[in-house]
Design an enzyme around this catalytic site. Structure first.
Site, PDB file in Angstrom:
ATOM      1  N   GLU A 109       0.844  -1.210   0.000  1.00 40.70           N
ATOM      2  CA  GLU A 109       0.000   0.000   0.000  1.00 40.70           C
ATOM      3  C   GLU A 109       0.868   1.244   0.000  1.00 40.70           C
ATOM      4  OE1 GLU A 109      -2.280  -0.326   3.615  1.00 40.70           O
ATOM      5  OE2 GLU A 109      -2.639  -2.433   3.179  1.00 40.70           O
ATOM      6  N   LYS A 111       2.096   4.640   1.590  1.00 41.60           N
ATOM      7  CA  LYS A 111       2.116   5.192   2.952  1.00 41.60           C
ATOM      8  C   LYS A 111       1.717   6.667   2.835  1.00 41.60           C
ATOM      9  CE  LYS A 111       4.840   5.194   7.169  1.00 41.60           C
ATOM     10  NZ  LYS A 111       4.676   6.564   7.578  1.00 41.60           N
ATOM     11  N   ASP A 113       0.930  10.357   3.658  1.00 37.83           N
ATOM     12  CA  ASP A 113       1.565  11.256   4.613  1.00 37.83           C
ATOM     13  C   ASP A 113       0.515  12.172   5.245  1.00 37.83           C
ATOM     14  OD1 ASP A 113       3.527  12.342   6.078  1.00 37.83           O
ATOM     15  OD2 ASP A 113       4.465  13.482   4.463  1.00 37.83           O
ATOM     16  N   TYR A 218      -6.900   1.805   5.869  1.00 35.74           N
ATOM     17  CA  TYR A 218      -5.895   0.784   5.553  1.00 35.74           C
ATOM     18  C   TYR A 218      -5.926  -0.418   6.502  1.00 35.74           C
ATOM     19  CZ  TYR A 218      -3.302   3.581   9.018  1.00 35.74           C
ATOM     20  OH  TYR A 218      -2.925   4.281  10.133  1.00 35.74           O
ATOM     21  N   LYS A 304      10.698   3.554   3.475  1.00 36.07           N
ATOM     22  CA  LYS A 304      10.720   5.019   3.416  1.00 36.07           C
ATOM     23  C   LYS A 304      11.554   5.471   2.232  1.00 36.07           C
ATOM     24  CE  LYS A 304       8.634   6.596   7.223  1.00 36.07           C
ATOM     25  NZ  LYS A 304       9.263   7.414   8.188  1.00 36.07           N
ATOM     26  N   CYS A 398      28.516  41.989  15.454  1.00 38.37           N
ATOM     27  CA  CYS A 398      27.144  41.512  15.631  1.00 38.37           C
ATOM     28  C   CYS A 398      26.232  42.194  14.606  1.00 38.37           C
ATOM     29  CB  CYS A 398      26.665  41.822  17.046  1.00 38.37           C
ATOM     30  SG  CYS A 398      24.914  41.441  17.265  1.00 38.37           S
ATOM     31  N   CYS A 401      23.751  44.595  16.921  1.00 37.99           N
ATOM     32  CA  CYS A 401      24.197  45.728  17.753  1.00 37.99           C
ATOM     33  C   CYS A 401      25.599  46.200  17.397  1.00 37.99           C
ATOM     34  CB  CYS A 401      24.127  45.347  19.228  1.00 37.99           C
ATOM     35  SG  CYS A 401      25.376  44.135  19.684  1.00 37.99           S
ATOM     36  N   CYS A 416      28.344  37.243  20.411  1.00 37.49           N
ATOM     37  CA  CYS A 416      28.203  38.675  20.617  1.00 37.49           C
ATOM     38  C   CYS A 416      28.255  38.860  22.137  1.00 37.49           C
ATOM     39  CB  CYS A 416      26.861  39.171  20.076  1.00 37.49           C
ATOM     40  SG  CYS A 416      26.472  40.835  20.663  1.00 37.49           S
ATOM     41  N   CYS A 421      22.306  43.295  23.791  1.00 35.67           N
ATOM     42  CA  CYS A 421      22.019  43.141  22.353  1.00 35.67           C
ATOM     43  C   CYS A 421      20.538  42.782  22.134  1.00 35.67           C
ATOM     44  CB  CYS A 421      22.905  42.046  21.786  1.00 35.67           C
ATOM     45  SG  CYS A 421      22.544  41.680  20.077  1.00 35.67           S
TER      46      CYS A 421
HETATM   47  S1  IVH Z   1      -0.465   0.310   8.763  1.00 38.31           S
HETATM   48  C1  IVH Z   1       0.012  -2.061  12.503  1.00 38.31           C
HETATM   49  N1  IVH Z   1      -0.852   1.374   6.380  1.00 38.31           N
HETATM   50  O1  IVH Z   1       2.084   5.260   8.935  1.00 38.31           O
HETATM   51  C2  IVH Z   1      -0.400  -1.294  11.336  1.00 38.31           C
HETATM   52  N2  IVH Z   1      -0.051   2.789   8.122  1.00 38.31           N
HETATM   53  O2  IVH Z   1       4.471   4.264  10.770  1.00 38.31           O
HETATM   54  C3  IVH Z   1      -0.095   0.161  11.462  1.00 38.31           C
HETATM   55  N3  IVH Z   1       0.259   5.112   7.442  1.00 38.31           N
HETATM   56  O3  IVH Z   1       0.831   5.370  12.182  1.00 38.31           O
HETATM   57  C4  IVH Z   1      -0.288   1.040  10.339  1.00 38.31           C
HETATM   58  N4  IVH Z   1      -0.401   4.894   5.356  1.00 38.31           N
HETATM   59  O4  IVH Z   1      -0.365   6.755  10.414  1.00 38.31           O
HETATM   60  C5  IVH Z   1      -0.463   1.582   7.650  1.00 38.31           C
HETATM   61  N5  IVH Z   1      -1.260   2.175   4.248  1.00 38.31           N
HETATM   62  C6  IVH Z   1      -0.872   2.392   5.500  1.00 38.31           C
HETATM   63  C7  IVH Z   1      -0.474   3.669   5.945  1.00 38.31           C
HETATM   64  C8  IVH Z   1      -0.060   3.821   7.279  1.00 38.31           C
HETATM   65  C9  IVH Z   1       0.051   5.735   6.266  1.00 38.31           C
HETATM   66  C10 IVH Z   1       0.799   5.757   8.669  1.00 38.31           C
HETATM   67  C11 IVH Z   1       0.002   5.500   9.918  1.00 38.31           C
HETATM   68  C12 IVH Z   1       0.928   4.836  10.889  1.00 38.31           C
HETATM   69  C13 IVH Z   1       2.279   5.108  10.318  1.00 38.31           C
HETATM   70  C14 IVH Z   1       3.181   3.902  10.552  1.00 38.31           C
END
Ligand code: IVH
Length: 668
Positions: A109, A111, A113, A218, A304, A398, A401, A416, A421
């Site tokens: 999936e 992630k 933000d 999710y 990440k 500075c 001053c 400074c 100041c």
């Molecule tokens: S799963 C145990 N799925 O990422 C399962 N998290 O570091 C926990 N997040 O706190 C989360 N997209 O806020 C999951 N597709 C996704 C996500 C997701 C964003 C965030 C979520 C979580 C953090 C995990």
């Protein structure tokens, strides 16, 4: 048609259009037609209030504003995930799973933000929405999430259900919000995540609705309902939830890695920000066997994306004076987007750093920003030099001053030395009001600088006299009555802070938050602290000659003494917080190591809690360590702790321990 049937019909029609628009992203009627239907429904419900039900789309308009959010304890903690930063780390993750189970596959999936949310249903109706908080205790945001059209108010499942997902602000909504803010001269949100987090914490649901937030769900907490996570997501989708369309099943880790490559290439074009990819074992029945580490489930991981490195031009170098007088060079950059926020300044640390990197004004530089950390200049692209760049030179005086700067032997920083100041005063005020010190909400850098320049707040005493300038403040642009009321209330409330916050807030050299606490533990009133001699202070462990001298010098100064007298008269709490009775507090006599990043507490907050509950925070792991609190990305200290068999807890458990303990103490 009788009104009840008409209302039912309208409700269904509107929720269908809602779903098409917000979940399927495929509207089939115009906004005007939609508004007409809502108006009709609203009129009927006003006429027949007894026919209005909790699942009516008119509830999305936003109910009454709240005074504050109520805390809710999650049925099961809201966990976070372990991180992987490379294909090798993913293969490693897979290898560990292989060693536990066979016949498994993955669901991959995006992630998103944003910020995680827990949504609960009973008898098919939405009954609660909560933020993650510290993972154990979050805040009730039910009224706010009802305004998010992508969240169904009603689902066709009657048994109690909990769904977790990520609330986010689409890039388009974010850009438009910032355009509106810019037009009004208001401070802009840094990135969509901050905007979403700021929006969901608005007390007035009507405001939240205007922020056009959305959600992807999710996770279905009712694990028993399906055997496969992917199947659970499909079910959620069929009940009206919004599932991210890039969710994909991958039979092997190799396919996962390939899919990550594909997503990386389209990442920038997505209409929302993502900060990684989440990989979950699909077979829910295997979760127990695969288990969890002390920190995260082992059946899932977050890949990440590498911190983005961006090229820009260093237009100028300015010098910034800190509260202690340290003068630091700052890179003024051609503004660029880095990891989701607009960056126009970066720290250049000190003279040695600039000379070592051979920094010139006009250089093309590579900059990087990881998470919330201040952006840094990684290196100079010397091959792009044209010859007209100007070599860095440390300021000699500075910038505020004009006093000649000094650099002490064996120190990298320039200072400074002028105690009067102005820049130091402003920084001192910012420090006093900051989170780890007096923590006055709403009194940040921008406001304090303005108030200082206008002569309203010249010193700490003036902060507590601000309410006398009420009429003057109301006249000022950008200040509403409500924000002034809130600010005045926050200042008044801050007077209850324990003494160590005051002592730390004074900005005495070498007195950090920990030293302030150690001192007020021994000398629990301001008069006692002021009266303590150098020799007496030296008796406290952790206090050395430099600190003791700095404190006594500070309180010997008549001007400083006078300021303290005035603050006393203004009603600041002169006492330290009660210490837990030694011996029976939860961390009593324990040496505790904090490692990794905690999400809910700053380091100093965690340290304070531990110390208040009888423990001591130590820097490194040894046989004498009793406990390790592991945050995100905990590294070698955690490994060493595991090796030595030391008890390790993650943030959620730590939070629970300190919450239980604080409750018990207050009920004693
Ligand atoms: S799963 C145990 N799925 O990422 C399962 N998290 O570091 C926990 N997040 O706190 C989360 N997209 O806020 C999951 N597709 C996704 C996500 C997701 C964003 C965030 C979520 C979580 C953090 C995990």
């Amino acid at each position: 048609m009788n009104p009840k049937t008409k209302i039912e019909e309208l409700k269904q029609l509107i929720e269908r259009y809602n779903y098409e628009y917000h979940v399927l992203d495929n509207p089939t009627i115009s906004d005007q037609e939609y508004d007409q239907l809502m108006l009709k429904l609203n009129r009927l419900e006003t006429e027949y209030p007894e026919l209005k039900t909790p699942d009516s789309p008119t509830n999305r308009i936003g109910g009454m504003a709240l005074d504050k959010f109520v805390k809710v304890t999650h049925d099961q903690p809201m966990l976070s995930l372990g991180n992987a930063f490379s294909a090798e780390e993913l293969i490693d993750f897979d290898r560990k799973i292989q060693s536990e189970v066979s016949d498994y596959s993955y669901t991959v999936e995006l992630k998103i933000d944003g910020l995680s949310v827990s949504i609960k249903y009973r008898n098919g109706l939405l009954i609660q929405g909560a933020t993650r908080g510290d993972g154990v205790v979050g805040e009730d945001i039910t009224e706010n999430i009802k305004t998010i059209s992508a969240i169904p108010l009603k689902i066709p499942i009657l048994e109690p259900l909990e769904v977790r997902g990520e609330i986010y602000m689409p890039k388009k909504a974010f850009n438009e919000l910032n355009e509106q803010k810019a037009a009004k001269g208001e401070a802009l949100f840094k990135n969509p995540r901050n905007a979403a987090a700021g929006s969901i914490r608005q007390l007035d649901p009507q405001l939240v609705r205007k922020r056009r937030l959305s959600v992807f769900v999710y996770y279905l907490m009712n694990r028993e309902m399906t055997e496969s996570h992917y199947e659970a997501l499909k079910r959620l989708e069929s009940w009206g939830f919004k599932i991210n369309p890039y969710t994909k099943q991958c039979p092997s880790i190799e396919q996962v890695i390939q899919y990550i490559d594909e997503i990386s290439t389209i990442r920038k074009e997505l209409p929302y920000d993502i900060d990684g990819i989440v990989i979950k074992v699909d077979e829910i029945g295997l979760y127990k066997k695969i288990g969890a580490t002390v920190k995260f489930p082992k059946w899932a991981i977050a890949y990440k994306f590498p911190a983005e490195e961006v090229e820009t031009v260093l237009n100028d170098i300015t010098f910034q004076v800190g509260r202690t007088g340290v003068v630091k060079p700052v890179a003024e950059l051609e503004p660029v987007m880095v990891s989701g926020s607009l960056v126009s300044r970066a720290t250049l640390h000190n003279e040695d750093f600039c000379l070592e990197k051979d920094i010139h004004i006009g250089d093309h530089v590579l900059i990087r920003k990881a998470g919330e950390i201040i952006p840094e200049v990684l290196r100079v692209l010397k091959e792009k030099r044209l010859g007209n760049e100007v070599k860095f030179q440390m300021a000699s005086h500075c910038p505020k001053c004009a006093t000649k700067l000094i650099r002490k032997e064996a120190e990298a920083d320039h200072y400074c030395p002028n105690p009067e100041c102005e820049a130091r005063h402003i920084e001192g005020l910012i420090h006093f009001a900051s989170r780890d010190a007096y923590n006055i909400e709403g009194l940040g850098e921008a406001i304090l600088t303005d108030l200082f320049n206008d002569g309203i707040v010249k010193n700490i005493v003036d902060i507590f006299l601000l309410k006398e300038h009420y009429d003057e403040l109301i006249e000022r642009e950008g200040f509403g009555k409500k924000s002034i009321d809130n600010l005045v209330a926050a200042i008044e409330a801050s007077k209850k802070n324990p003494l160590d916050k005051w002592l730390f807030g004074l900005g005495i050299r070498h007195v950090g938050s920990k030293i302030a606490r150690v001192i007020t533990d021994e000398y629990p009133t301001i008069d006692q602290v002021m009266a303590a001699s150098e020799a007496e202070l030296l008796r406290i462990s952790d206090v050395g000659v430099v600190i003791a001298k700095s404190i006594t010098d500070y309180f010997r100064d008549l001007h400083n003494r006078e300021q303290i007298d005035q603050l006393k008269k203004l009603g600041l709490n002169q006492r330290a917080s009660e210490r837990a009775p030694k011996g029976n507090a939860v961390f009593s006599g324990m040496n505790i190591v904090l490692t990794g990043t905690l999400e809910r507490f700053t380091r100093s907050e965690a340290t304070e809690l531990i110390e208040r509950l009888g423990g001591k925070v130590v820097g490194s792991v040894s046989k004498k360590t009793d406990l390790i609190v592991a945050g995100i990305q905990a590294g070698s200290k955690l490994d060493k702790g595991l090796e030595l068999g030391i008890r390790i807890i993650e943030e959620a458990e730590f939070s629970q321990m300190v919450t239980n303990e604080s409750n018990e103490q207050s009920s004693l």
